[in-house]
Design an enzyme around this catalytic site. Structure first.
Site, mmCIF file in Angstrom:
data_model
loop_
_atom_site.group_PDB
_atom_site.id
_atom_site.type_symbol
_atom_site.label_atom_id
_atom_site.label_comp_id
_atom_site.label_asym_id
_atom_site.label_seq_id
_atom_site.Cartn_x
_atom_site.Cartn_y
_atom_site.Cartn_z
ATOM 1 N N SER A 147 0.826 -1.201 0.000
ATOM 2 C CA SER A 147 0.000 0.000 0.000
ATOM 3 C C SER A 147 0.867 1.259 0.000
ATOM 4 C CB SER A 147 -0.946 -0.042 1.200
ATOM 5 O OG SER A 147 -1.986 0.886 1.060
ATOM 6 N N ASP A 277 -9.434 -5.405 -4.526
ATOM 7 C CA ASP A 277 -8.876 -4.400 -3.620
ATOM 8 C C ASP A 277 -9.801 -3.189 -3.601
ATOM 9 O OD1 ASP A 277 -7.320 -2.327 -2.416
ATOM 10 O OD2 ASP A 277 -5.476 -3.374 -2.987
ATOM 11 N N HIS A 306 -7.378 -5.919 -0.232
ATOM 12 C CA HIS A 306 -6.191 -5.079 -0.040
ATOM 13 C C HIS A 306 -5.228 -5.690 0.984
ATOM 14 C CE1 HIS A 306 -3.903 -1.395 -0.225
ATOM 15 N NE2 HIS A 306 -4.000 -1.203 1.076
#
Length: 326
Positions: A147, A277, A306
């Site tokens: 991320s 995601d 995610h």
């Protein structure tokens, strides 16, 4: 009567200990995620688990973990927002048991590092990693970022000193850029990130429950196997960090353009992304990043969320290992 009471207490304690042990053993046997997270232990000595702090040029203290043999190949893990090095537990243990040196740090303003009010942007994040790599004298390291950590990896690897990096991995990562613009029509509207900032400022504690309970791990999907422990751990990590730093980091992960960083990266780079995601939408991230990388490889995970490193380590860890060893 006293003897009987002692016997009853001892008996109750034995039952509780025995039950807890049985439940733990059953969980370890039955859970493929647990088995994948631990992996097959190496027979050689893995070294002493350590942790510490470095102080950067601007006086910020950066917390880090450094486990395993110091002469083994290092793998450095970069966490997402608003978490900490603890988010990599399943991967740290796995690679430690496969003989690697594993390192993870708390980004400034996050976890156990200084709750900074300045420098909460990508250039400084990357500069902090440069100082960490220098302090630990890391050579030929594999840098893995999830991320926001994926953005940090992209910016750092593009600027790293020769010999410091051998490979890179971007997992559910924010590059090339998240926010919608004329140049990035598939991005998320700025109002989405304004909403993040408003929710954080209004009630950070509740916001940090809502995110992992819902989209982060896909627990809002029908049939999802919800883990309260995973939700609580996300909240715990988030609340350890500084509210001001987390607020600033929203701009850093959403509005930073990593296009030129990706173009400059010379080392083999694996881009891993779940196509479900809900935090960093797949179509505007992974496929675009791979096109910009000189030596990029895309691996798409159907239906994964995610936070797939936590929800599906039995899938992610072996793929990471195969790439590191390739």
């Amino acid at each position: 009567m006293i003897i009987d009471a002692k016997r009853r207490n001892a008996s109750r304690r034995d039952v509780l200990v025995g039950t807890a042990g049985a439940l733990l053993a059953a969980a370890m046997i039955e859970s493929p995620a647990m088995a994948a997270a631990i992996g097959k232990p190496v027979t050689s000595k893995t070294g002493t688990k350590t942790m510490g702090m470095i102080k950067t040029k601007d006086g910020t203290e950066i917390f880090y973990k450094d486990w395993g043999p110091k002469d083994a190949q290092p793998i450095v893990f970069h966490h997402g927002w608003p978490l900490s090095a603890d988010d990599w537990d399943a991967q740290m243990i796995f690679f430690l048991h496969h003989g690697f040196r594993v390192i993870a740090h708390d980004r400034r303003g996050h976890g156990r590092s200084t709750q900074t009010s300045i420098g909460n942007e990508m250039d400084t994040y990357a500069a902090d990693v440069i100082e960490l790599a220098d302090a630990l004298d890391l050579k030929g390291a594999v840098h893995v970022g999830h991320s926001t950590g994926g953005g940090e990896v992209a910016r750092y690897v593009a600027r790293a000193k020769p010999g410091r990096v051998s490979k890179a991995v971007l997992i559910g990562a924010v590059p090339p850029i998240m926010v919608k613009s004329d140049k990035n029509p598939g991005g998320l509207p700025i109002e989405v990130f304004d909403g993040f900032r408003s929710a954080l400022a209004a009630n950070r504690a509740q916001f940090y429950i809502d995110v992992p309970t819902g989209p982060f791990y896909g627990f809002n999907r029908s049939g999802a196997k919800i883990s309260q422990g995973v939700i609580d751990n996300w909240w715990r990590q988030g609340m350890m960090g500084g509210a001001a730093a987390h607020y600033d980091c929203i701009k850093a992960f959403s509005e930073t353009d990593f296009t030129e960083d990706l173009k400059q990266i010379q080392v083999p780079t694996l881009v891993m992304h779940g196509d479900d995601d809900q935090i960093v939408p797949y179509a505007d991230a992974a496929p675009l990043s791979v096109k910009l990388l000189k030596r990029g490889t895309l691996k798409t995970y159907k239906g994964l969320p995610h936070g797939m490193c936590t929800t599906h380590p039995e899938i992610i860890n072996p793929d990471l290992l195969a790439f590191v060893r390739s």
